[in-house]
Design a protein around this motif. Structure first.
Motif, mmCIF file in Angstrom:
data_model
loop_
_atom_site.group_PDB
_atom_site.id
_atom_site.type_symbol
_atom_site.label_atom_id
_atom_site.label_comp_id
_atom_site.label_asym_id
_atom_site.label_seq_id
_atom_site.Cartn_x
_atom_site.Cartn_y
_atom_site.Cartn_z
ATOM 1 N N ASP A 1 23.880 62.397 -50.148
ATOM 2 C CA ASP A 1 22.959 61.982 -49.281
ATOM 3 C C ASP A 1 23.350 60.437 -48.980
ATOM 4 O OD1 ASP A 1 21.520 63.964 -48.725
ATOM 5 O OD2 ASP A 1 19.556 63.283 -49.171
ATOM 6 N N ASN A 2 23.299 59.645 -49.923
ATOM 7 C CA ASN A 2 23.781 58.189 -49.703
ATOM 8 C C ASN A 2 25.017 58.044 -49.238
ATOM 9 O OD1 ASN A 2 21.088 57.829 -50.303
ATOM 10 N ND2 ASN A 2 21.692 56.799 -52.189
ATOM 11 N N PHE A 3 25.934 58.926 -49.617
ATOM 12 C CA PHE A 3 27.261 58.767 -49.148
ATOM 13 C C PHE A 3 27.403 59.102 -47.728
ATOM 14 C CE2 PHE A 3 31.801 60.793 -48.356
ATOM 15 C CZ PHE A 3 32.204 59.346 -48.769
ATOM 16 N N HIS A 4 26.856 60.167 -47.380
ATOM 17 C CA HIS A 4 26.680 60.646 -45.894
ATOM 18 C C HIS A 4 26.038 59.323 -44.815
ATOM 19 C CE1 HIS A 4 26.877 65.306 -46.660
ATOM 20 N NE2 HIS A 4 28.144 64.497 -46.445
ATOM 21 N N GLN A 5 25.139 58.874 -45.307
ATOM 22 C CA GLN A 5 24.659 57.638 -44.695
ATOM 23 C C GLN A 5 25.610 56.592 -44.650
ATOM 24 O OE1 GLN A 5 21.888 57.746 -43.131
ATOM 25 N NE2 GLN A 5 21.435 59.762 -43.818
ATOM 26 N N LEU A 6 26.395 56.301 -45.620
ATOM 27 C CA LEU A 6 27.411 55.098 -45.838
ATOM 28 C C LEU A 6 28.378 55.504 -44.606
ATOM 29 C CD1 LEU A 6 28.350 52.643 -47.301
ATOM 30 C CD2 LEU A 6 29.791 54.136 -48.770
ATOM 31 N N THR A 7 28.921 56.834 -44.740
ATOM 32 C CA THR A 7 29.994 57.089 -43.618
ATOM 33 C C THR A 7 29.657 56.720 -42.043
ATOM 34 O OG1 THR A 7 29.339 59.253 -43.647
ATOM 35 C CG2 THR A 7 30.967 58.894 -45.249
#
Ligand code: PMP
Length: 289
Positions: A274-280
């Protein structure tokens, strides 16, 4: 489709290099796999830095600056009107004679950029998690062909991939010659247990996604550790996942027939994804179409 070839954007049909290119003859060159999300090239600078390190070791001068390389990637995405895509950047040594001596090459590397749509693992795999195996082909020794080089010679990984697919699996975990976990054929490996997220430190490509996940974990106050990892630790982890530009972060629920945790993608894995998707959505070089 427009392909970037040595400073020009040409039609796919005309994007051709010679059969004397040492990239073709010997796998002599380096490459990057990069991704763009909603008109942002994720960690483009880091990919270009890694490419230039590979080329430095291979003593290939791309005859372009890092800035020019970044601009070329963006220009290729724009020419193909791609917002969400996968970019393959290849720099080969260029033409030479039939011998392998780089001194007999003409010092004109081929720089190629292909921007295409990304093909992902099926969504169900992210929900259910993957089953993978360790395979007999060991990871290249760092003093032979250092896994930190993203070279055009991927046979080590291809042999391991074949062993996995021969047994009916999508991915393989490769071990170092001393038996420690190295990485997968196209992804880095992580395990989580007792509040610590671990990944092997050497014998692997320094993945851009792996670095991003380590940063996110630190922000989430999860302890991170980079060191030796055995199969025993892997089998007995609470969670396991793989990271890579194409795969992003994919949960692993079984390794060599051993269930990982309760056999379902773990809470930390899901939170990190989830956090990775936010980062992208906020990281990377922005461009307008
Ligand atoms: N290991 C190997 C062998 C790879 O080829 C890759 C890239 N596909 C990775 C790890 C993951 O690296 P990145 O996150 O930079 O894509």
């Amino acid at each position: 489709m427009k392909i970037y070839l040595n400073g020009k954007l040409v039609d796919k049909e005309n994007a051709k290099v010679s059969v004397f290119d040492h990239g073709f003859l010997y796998g002599d060159g380096g490459f990057e796999g990069i991704r763009s999300y909603d008109s942002r090239v994720f960690r483009l600078k880091e990919h270009i830095d890694r490419l230039f390190e590979t080329l430095h070791t291979l003593m290939i001068d791309p005859r372009m600056t890092k800035k020019e390389m970044i601009d070329a990637v963006v220009a290729t995405l724009k020419a193909n009107k791609i917002k969400d895509g996968y970019i393959r950047l290849v720099v080969s040594r260029g033409d030479g004679d039939l011998g392998l001596d780089p001194r007999k090459c003409f010092g004109k590397p081929n720089v190629i950029i292909i921007a295409d749509k990304i093909v992902l693992y099926p969504v169900q795999l992210y929900q259910k998690g993957m089953e993978i195996i360790t395979v007999p082909t060991v990871k290249n020794h760092p003093n032979a062909l250092n896994p930190q080089l993203k070279s055009l010679n991927y046979l080590n990984n291809i042999l391991a991939k074949m062993e996995a697919s021969h047994c009916g699996y999508n991915e393989a975990i490769m071990l170092e010659e001393n038996g420690y976990i190295a990485e997968c054929t196209g992804d880095n490996v992580f395990i989580y247990k007792n509040g610590v997220l671990s990944t092997p430190h050497l014998g692997r490509l320094k993945g851009i996604t792996c670095e991003a996940i380590l940063e996110l974990a630190r922000k989430m106050k999860i302890k991170v550790s980079e060191g030796y990892m055995t199969r025993h630790e892997l089998y007995n982890a609470k969670e396991c996942f793989l990271t890579g530009t194409a795969a992003e972060l994919i949960p692993v629920v079984k390794v060599d027939g051993r269930l990982i945790g309760d056999g379902r993608p773990g809470a930390v894995t899901r939170k990190l994804l989830d956090n990775f998707h936010q980062l992208t959505k906020k990281d990377g070089v922005k461009y307008d179409l």
